[in-house]
Design a protein around this motif. Structure first.
Motif, PDB file in Angstrom:
ATOM      1  N   PRO A 136       0.785  -1.245   0.000  1.00  0.00           N
ATOM      2  CA  PRO A 136       0.000   0.000   0.000  1.00  0.00           C
ATOM      3  C   PRO A 136       0.815   1.291   0.000  1.00  0.00           C
ATOM      4  CG  PRO A 136      -1.027  -1.587   1.435  1.00  0.00           C
ATOM      5  CD  PRO A 136       0.289  -2.197   0.991  1.00  0.00           C
ATOM      6  N   GLY A 137       2.047   1.300   0.509  1.00  0.00           N
ATOM      7  CA  GLY A 137       2.826   2.530   0.547  1.00  0.00           C
ATOM      8  C   GLY A 137       3.860   2.679  -0.547  1.00  0.00           C
ATOM      9  N   GLY A 138       4.012   1.665  -1.400  1.00  0.00           N
ATOM     10  CA  GLY A 138       5.027   1.747  -2.440  1.00  0.00           C
ATOM     11  C   GLY A 138       5.397   0.374  -2.968  1.00  0.00           C
ATOM     12  N   ARG A 139       6.696   0.187  -3.192  1.00  0.00           N
ATOM     13  CA  ARG A 139       7.215  -1.085  -3.716  1.00  0.00           C
ATOM     14  C   ARG A 139       8.455  -1.454  -2.913  1.00  0.00           C
ATOM     15  NH1 ARG A 139       9.151  -1.018  -9.091  1.00  0.00           N
ATOM     16  NH2 ARG A 139      10.188   0.898  -8.508  1.00  0.00           N
ATOM     17  N   ARG A 140       8.760  -2.759  -2.828  1.00  0.00           N
ATOM     18  CA  ARG A 140       9.962  -3.166  -2.118  1.00  0.00           C
ATOM     19  C   ARG A 140      10.381  -4.566  -2.520  1.00  0.00           C
ATOM     20  NH1 ARG A 140       7.838  -3.769   4.115  1.00  0.00           N
ATOM     21  NH2 ARG A 140       7.531  -6.004   4.120  1.00  0.00           N
ATOM     22  N   PHE A 141      11.600  -4.922  -2.095  1.00  0.00           N
ATOM     23  CA  PHE A 141      12.091  -6.283  -2.223  1.00  0.00           C
ATOM     24  C   PHE A 141      12.814  -6.641  -0.942  1.00  0.00           C
ATOM     25  CE2 PHE A 141      15.660  -3.776  -3.853  1.00  0.00           C
ATOM     26  CZ  PHE A 141      16.777  -4.408  -3.309  1.00  0.00           C
ATOM     27  N   HIS A 142      12.970  -7.944  -0.700  1.00  0.00           N
ATOM     28  CA  HIS A 142      13.695  -8.437   0.468  1.00  0.00           C
ATOM     29  C   HIS A 142      14.929  -9.185  -0.012  1.00  0.00           C
ATOM     30  CE1 HIS A 142      10.229  -8.392   3.587  1.00  0.00           C
ATOM     31  NE2 HIS A 142       9.962  -7.544   2.605  1.00  0.00           N
ATOM     32  N   PHE A 143      16.015  -9.093   0.768  1.00  0.00           N
ATOM     33  CA  PHE A 143      17.235  -9.810   0.410  1.00  0.00           C
ATOM     34  C   PHE A 143      17.917 -10.338   1.661  1.00  0.00           C
ATOM     35  CE2 PHE A 143      18.761  -5.527   1.249  1.00  0.00           C
ATOM     36  CZ  PHE A 143      19.980  -5.717   1.884  1.00  0.00           C
ATOM     37  N   LEU A 144      18.822 -11.297   1.441  1.00  0.00           N
ATOM     38  CA  LEU A 144      19.659 -11.824   2.513  1.00  0.00           C
ATOM     39  C   LEU A 144      21.069 -11.318   2.305  1.00  0.00           C
ATOM     40  CD1 LEU A 144      18.473 -15.559   2.568  1.00  0.00           C
ATOM     41  CD2 LEU A 144      17.578 -13.615   3.876  1.00  0.00           C
ATOM     42  N   ASP A 145      21.687 -10.822   3.378  1.00  0.00           N
ATOM     43  CA  ASP A 145      23.092 -10.412   3.301  1.00  0.00           C
ATOM     44  C   ASP A 145      23.967 -11.672   3.319  1.00  0.00           C
ATOM     45  OD1 ASP A 145      23.577 -11.203   6.001  1.00  0.00           O
ATOM     46  OD2 ASP A 145      23.280  -9.182   6.758  1.00  0.00           O
ATOM     47  N   PRO A 146      25.289 -11.542   3.178  1.00  0.00           N
ATOM     48  CA  PRO A 146      26.157 -12.726   3.140  1.00  0.00           C
ATOM     49  C   PRO A 146      26.077 -13.612   4.384  1.00  0.00           C
ATOM     50  CG  PRO A 146      27.341 -10.847   2.286  1.00  0.00           C
ATOM     51  CD  PRO A 146      26.043 -10.329   2.853  1.00  0.00           C
ATOM     52  N   CYS A 147      25.566 -13.088   5.485  1.00  0.00           N
ATOM     53  CA  CYS A 147      25.456 -13.870   6.715  1.00  0.00           C
ATOM     54  C   CYS A 147      24.058 -14.444   6.923  1.00  0.00           C
ATOM     55  CB  CYS A 147      25.872 -13.019   7.914  1.00  0.00           C
ATOM     56  SG  CYS A 147      27.626 -12.606   7.884  1.00  0.00           S
ATOM     57  N   GLY A 148      23.139 -14.195   5.985  1.00  0.00           N
ATOM     58  CA  GLY A 148      21.800 -14.751   6.076  1.00  0.00           C
ATOM     59  C   GLY A 148      20.779 -13.891   6.789  1.00  0.00           C
ATOM     60  N   ASN A 149      21.139 -12.654   7.144  1.00  0.00           N
ATOM     61  CA  ASN A 149      20.186 -11.728   7.753  1.00  0.00           C
ATOM     62  C   ASN A 149      19.257 -11.189   6.665  1.00  0.00           C
ATOM     63  OD1 ASN A 149      21.371 -11.740  10.434  1.00  0.00           O
ATOM     64  ND2 ASN A 149      23.035 -10.566   9.538  1.00  0.00           N
ATOM     65  N   GLU A 150      17.977 -11.077   6.976  1.00  0.00           N
ATOM     66  CA  GLU A 150      17.008 -10.564   6.002  1.00  0.00           C
ATOM     67  C   GLU A 150      16.840  -9.058   6.162  1.00  0.00           C
ATOM     68  OE1 GLU A 150      12.443 -11.299   4.436  1.00  0.00           O
ATOM     69  OE2 GLU A 150      13.401 -12.780   5.738  1.00  0.00           O
ATOM     70  N   TRP A 151      16.833  -8.353   5.042  1.00  0.00           N
ATOM     71  CA  TRP A 151      16.655  -6.909   4.948  1.00  0.00           C
ATOM     72  C   TRP A 151      15.608  -6.640   3.877  1.00  0.00           C
ATOM     73  CZ3 TRP A 151      20.344  -3.519   7.418  1.00  0.00           C
ATOM     74  CH2 TRP A 151      21.420  -4.174   8.016  1.00  0.00           C
ATOM     75  N   ALA A 152      15.125  -5.412   3.813  1.00  0.00           N
ATOM     76  CA  ALA A 152      14.243  -5.006   2.724  1.00  0.00           C
ATOM     77  C   ALA A 152      14.690  -3.628   2.231  1.00  0.00           C
ATOM     78  CB  ALA A 152      12.791  -4.951   3.192  1.00  0.00           C
ATOM     79  N   VAL A 153      14.372  -3.353   0.985  1.00  0.00           N
ATOM     80  CA  VAL A 153      14.585  -2.027   0.390  1.00  0.00           C
ATOM     81  C   VAL A 153      13.247  -1.616  -0.214  1.00  0.00           C
ATOM     82  CG1 VAL A 153      15.864  -0.650  -1.286  1.00  0.00           C
ATOM     83  CG2 VAL A 153      16.997  -2.582  -0.160  1.00  0.00           C
ATOM     84  N   TRP A 154      12.815  -0.391   0.111  1.00  0.00           N
ATOM     85  CA  TRP A 154      11.555   0.089  -0.417  1.00  0.00           C
ATOM     86  C   TRP A 154      11.732   1.364  -1.200  1.00  0.00           C
ATOM     87  CZ3 TRP A 154       8.152   4.273   0.464  1.00  0.00           C
ATOM     88  CH2 TRP A 154       8.594   5.214   1.389  1.00  0.00           C
ATOM     89  N   SER A 155      10.722   1.683  -2.005  1.00  0.00           N
ATOM     90  CA  SER A 155      10.701   2.912  -2.777  1.00  0.00           C
ATOM     91  C   SER A 155       9.251   3.356  -2.911  1.00  0.00           C
ATOM     92  CB  SER A 155      11.309   2.689  -4.165  1.00  0.00           C
ATOM     93  OG  SER A 155      11.482   3.929  -4.823  1.00  0.00           O
ATOM     94  N   ASP A 156       9.094   4.578  -3.358  1.00  0.00           N
ATOM     95  CA  ASP A 156       7.762   5.131  -3.573  1.00  0.00           C
ATOM     96  C   ASP A 156       7.040   4.363  -4.676  1.00  0.00           C
ATOM     97  OD1 ASP A 156       8.136   7.372  -1.728  1.00  0.00           O
ATOM     98  OD2 ASP A 156       9.598   8.067  -3.197  1.00  0.00           O
ATOM     99  N   PRO A 157       5.705   4.449  -4.703  1.00  0.00           N
ATOM    100  CA  PRO A 157       4.970   3.771  -5.800  1.00  0.00           C
ATOM    101  C   PRO A 157       5.299   4.419  -7.142  1.00  0.00           C
ATOM    102  CG  PRO A 157       3.471   5.045  -4.403  1.00  0.00           C
ATOM    103  CD  PRO A 157       4.834   5.144  -3.798  1.00  0.00           C
ATOM    104  N   ILE A 158       5.155   3.645  -8.192  1.00  0.00           N
ATOM    105  CA  ILE A 158       5.310   4.191  -9.562  1.00  0.00           C
ATOM    106  C   ILE A 158       4.073   5.031  -9.839  1.00  0.00           C
ATOM    107  CG2 ILE A 158       5.425   3.647 -11.997  1.00  0.00           C
ATOM    108  CD1 ILE A 158       6.948   1.111 -11.280  1.00  0.00           C
ATOM    109  N   GLU A 159       4.294   6.261 -10.288  1.00  0.00           N
ATOM    110  CA  GLU A 159       3.167   7.149 -10.560  1.00  0.00           C
ATOM    111  C   GLU A 159       2.569   6.831 -11.919  1.00  0.00           C
ATOM    112  OE1 GLU A 159       3.344  11.136  -9.535  1.00  0.00           O
ATOM    113  OE2 GLU A 159       4.699  10.839  -7.853  1.00  0.00           O
ATOM    114  N   SER A 160       1.258   6.744 -11.958  1.00  0.00           N
ATOM    115  CA  SER A 160       0.541   6.498 -13.212  1.00  0.00           C
ATOM    116  C   SER A 160       0.512   7.780 -14.028  1.00  0.00           C
ATOM    117  CB  SER A 160      -0.879   6.038 -12.935  1.00  0.00           C
ATOM    118  OG  SER A 160      -0.884   4.911 -12.115  1.00  0.00           O
ATOM    119  N   GLU A 161       0.577   7.607 -15.320  1.00  0.00           N
ATOM    120  CA  GLU A 161       0.530   8.792 -16.195  1.00  0.00           C
ATOM    121  C   GLU A 161      -0.861   9.105 -16.608  1.00  0.00           C
ATOM    122  OE1 GLU A 161       3.352   8.701 -19.353  1.00  0.00           O
ATOM    123  OE2 GLU A 161       4.851   7.849 -18.052  1.00  0.00           O
TER     124      GLU A 161
END
Length: 120
Positions: free
Chosen positions: A95-120
Motif C-alpha cells: 500500500p505505501g510503495g514497492r519493495r524487495f527483500h534480500f539476505l546479506d552474506p550472513c543470512g540476515n534478512e533486509w528489505a529495500v523500499w521505494s515510492d509507488p510508480i506514478e501512473s501517467e
C-alpha cells in the motif's frame, strides 16, 4: 542527540569481513572495527554495528526487519545481486510503495523500499 529515539542498531554476522564488503559495495556504508568480533557501520541512515554470531536476524524467527529506502529500486536490486546478496522476495507492491527483500552474506534478512510508480 535526541532522547527517546532509536539511536543505534546491532545485528549478528557470522562473517564480519563478508558483511562489511557487501554493505560497502551495495550501499556505500563505512566501517570501524572494534576488535575481532565487532564492527560499527555508518553512512547508513542510522548508525549501528555487526557483532560476530552464529545466528541470523530474520522476521520469521521474531526479529525486526530493517528496511532501507532507495529512490531507484530496480538499481538497488541489481546492486544487491552484484554485491553478493540473495533476493528473498523480488520487487512487489504494497500500500505505501514497492519493495524487495534480500539476505546479506550472513543470512540476515533486509528489505529495500521505494515510492509507488506514478501512473501517467
Amino acid at each position: 542527540m535526541q532522547s527517546n529515539k532509536i539511536n543505534y542498531v546491532e545485528l549478528p554476522a557470522c562473517d564480519l569481513e563478508a558483511n562489511k564488503a557487501f554493505f560497502k559495495q551495495a550501499f556505500g556504508w563505512s566501517f570501524v572495527d572494534y576488535g575481532n568480533d565487532y564492527t560499527a557501520f555508518s553512512d547508513s541512515g542510522v548508525d549501528g554495528g555487526f557483532f560476530r554470531a552464529d545466528f541470523t536476524s530474520r522476521p520469521q524467527t521474531g526479529a525486526a526487519l530493517i528496511v532501507l529506502y532507495c529512490a531507484e529500486l530496480e538499481a538497488a536490486l541489481a546492486k544487491v545481486e552484484e554485491s553478493g546478496g540473495v533476493i528473498e522476495q523480488p520487487i512487489f507492491e504494497f500500500p505505501g510503495g514497492r519493495r524487495f527483500h534480500f539476505l546479506d552474506p550472513c543470512g540476515n534478512e533486509w528489505a529495500v523500499w521505494s515510492d509507488p510508480i506514478e501512473s501517467e
